[in-house]
Write an enzyme that holds these catalytic residues in place. Structure first.
Site, PDB file in Angstrom:
ATOM      1  N   SER A 157       0.801  -1.222   0.000  1.00 26.49           N
ATOM      2  CA  SER A 157       0.000   0.000   0.000  1.00 26.49           C
ATOM      3  C   SER A 157       0.832   1.269   0.000  1.00 26.49           C
ATOM      4  O   SER A 157       0.300   2.363  -0.170  1.00 26.49           O
ATOM      5  CB  SER A 157      -0.952   0.022   1.206  1.00 26.49           C
ATOM      6  OG  SER A 157      -0.250   0.275   2.398  1.00 26.49           O
ATOM      7  N   LYS A 195       1.343   4.100   7.344  1.00 25.98           N
ATOM      8  CA  LYS A 195       0.546   4.953   6.453  1.00 25.98           C
ATOM      9  C   LYS A 195       0.985   6.406   6.596  1.00 25.98           C
ATOM     10  O   LYS A 195       1.645   6.798   7.553  1.00 25.98           O
ATOM     11  CB  LYS A 195      -0.945   4.847   6.791  1.00 25.98           C
ATOM     12  CG  LYS A 195      -1.566   3.484   6.501  1.00 25.98           C
ATOM     13  CD  LYS A 195      -1.628   3.174   5.029  1.00 25.98           C
ATOM     14  CE  LYS A 195      -2.340   1.861   4.765  1.00 25.98           C
ATOM     15  NZ  LYS A 195      -1.534   0.706   5.221  1.00 25.98           N
TER      16      LYS A 195
END
Length: 236
Positions: A157, A195
């Site tokens: 991701s 993230k």
């Protein structure tokens, strides 16, 4: 012999990789050099690659490797007293932190042991940060001030930030972060993820760097910041 713009771009890429462990985006390069379009950056990147100063890593977004720096730099670098250096792809440069006692390797270079705390999700959720599994002996100049630990990345991701499955990230332990920083977030005390951090009031946004993944929006109390990205290691 490099042009001034080629010098500027090469040094910008190198310094950004020293600070963050990843190469800057074309938009960041365009803004840093005050160019009107990304096509100009593309031409400069091609010229640097042809001259053997950088290498584009195949099949990887935003992945550049600085192979070497020029023997001489433009006037502004000379005025700053910059010395020629050998480039390193995956290290960040800063002062040695207080309170960390370095070891010395056989070449006389100071090293610091950083604990590897397991895996971190950059994709689907995995378990929270585990107990220490091993240690990494890293050059002291790679570690900034504060306490650090390492995590193996699992998932894809964050590929557009130059972080890939199997990479090892170096994390500076902290409980806070600035918007836009890449963080280790602990969600609901049971899930750790890597993230980009954003915040809007009492809502925390954990942004992926891959269009296949949606941004997660979580209430403030559900997220604990465990650290910020300080560097990255990759094996080939």
């Amino acid at each position: 012999m490099l042009t001034r713009k080629q010098h500027q771009l090469l040094l910008f890429i190198y310094e950004q990789m020293q600070q963050t462990g990843i190469s800057p985006s074309y938009d960041e390069m365009k803004e840093a050099l005050d160019l009107a379009s990304k096509s100009g950056i593309h031409r400069l990147i091609t010229a640097l690659e042809e001259r053997g100063f950088i290498r584009r890593l195949p099949n990887r977004a935003r992945a550049l490797e600085v192979i070497r720096l020029p023997d001489s730099t433009p006037a502004q670098a000379d005025e700053a007293g910059r010395q020629p250096q050998t480039a390193a792809q995956t290290t960040t440069h800063s002062r040695r932190p207080a309170g960390k006692k370095p070891s010395v390797d056989m070449d006389g270079a100071a090293n610091i042991n950083v604990p590897v705390m397991g895996r971190i999700a950059a994709g689907v959720p995995i378990s929270a940060i585990q107990h220490q599994t091993q240690t990494l002996s890293l050059p002291a100049d790679m570690i900034g001030s504060g306490e650090h630990y390492a995590l193996e990345v699992k998932g894809d991701s964050m590929i557009d930030a130059g972080i890939f499955d199997g990479d090892t990230v170096i994390i500076r332990r902290t409980g806070s972060a600035h918007p836009g920083e890449i963080i280790v977030a602990l969600v609901d005390d049971e899930e750790a993820t890597l993230k980009r951090y954003r915040r809007a009031g009492n809502i925390i946004m954990l942004e992926a760097e891959n269009p296949a993944y949606e941004t997660r929006r979580l209430e403030l109390g559900r997220v604990k910041i465990q650290g910020c990205l300080a560097g990255l290691l990759r094996r080939y």
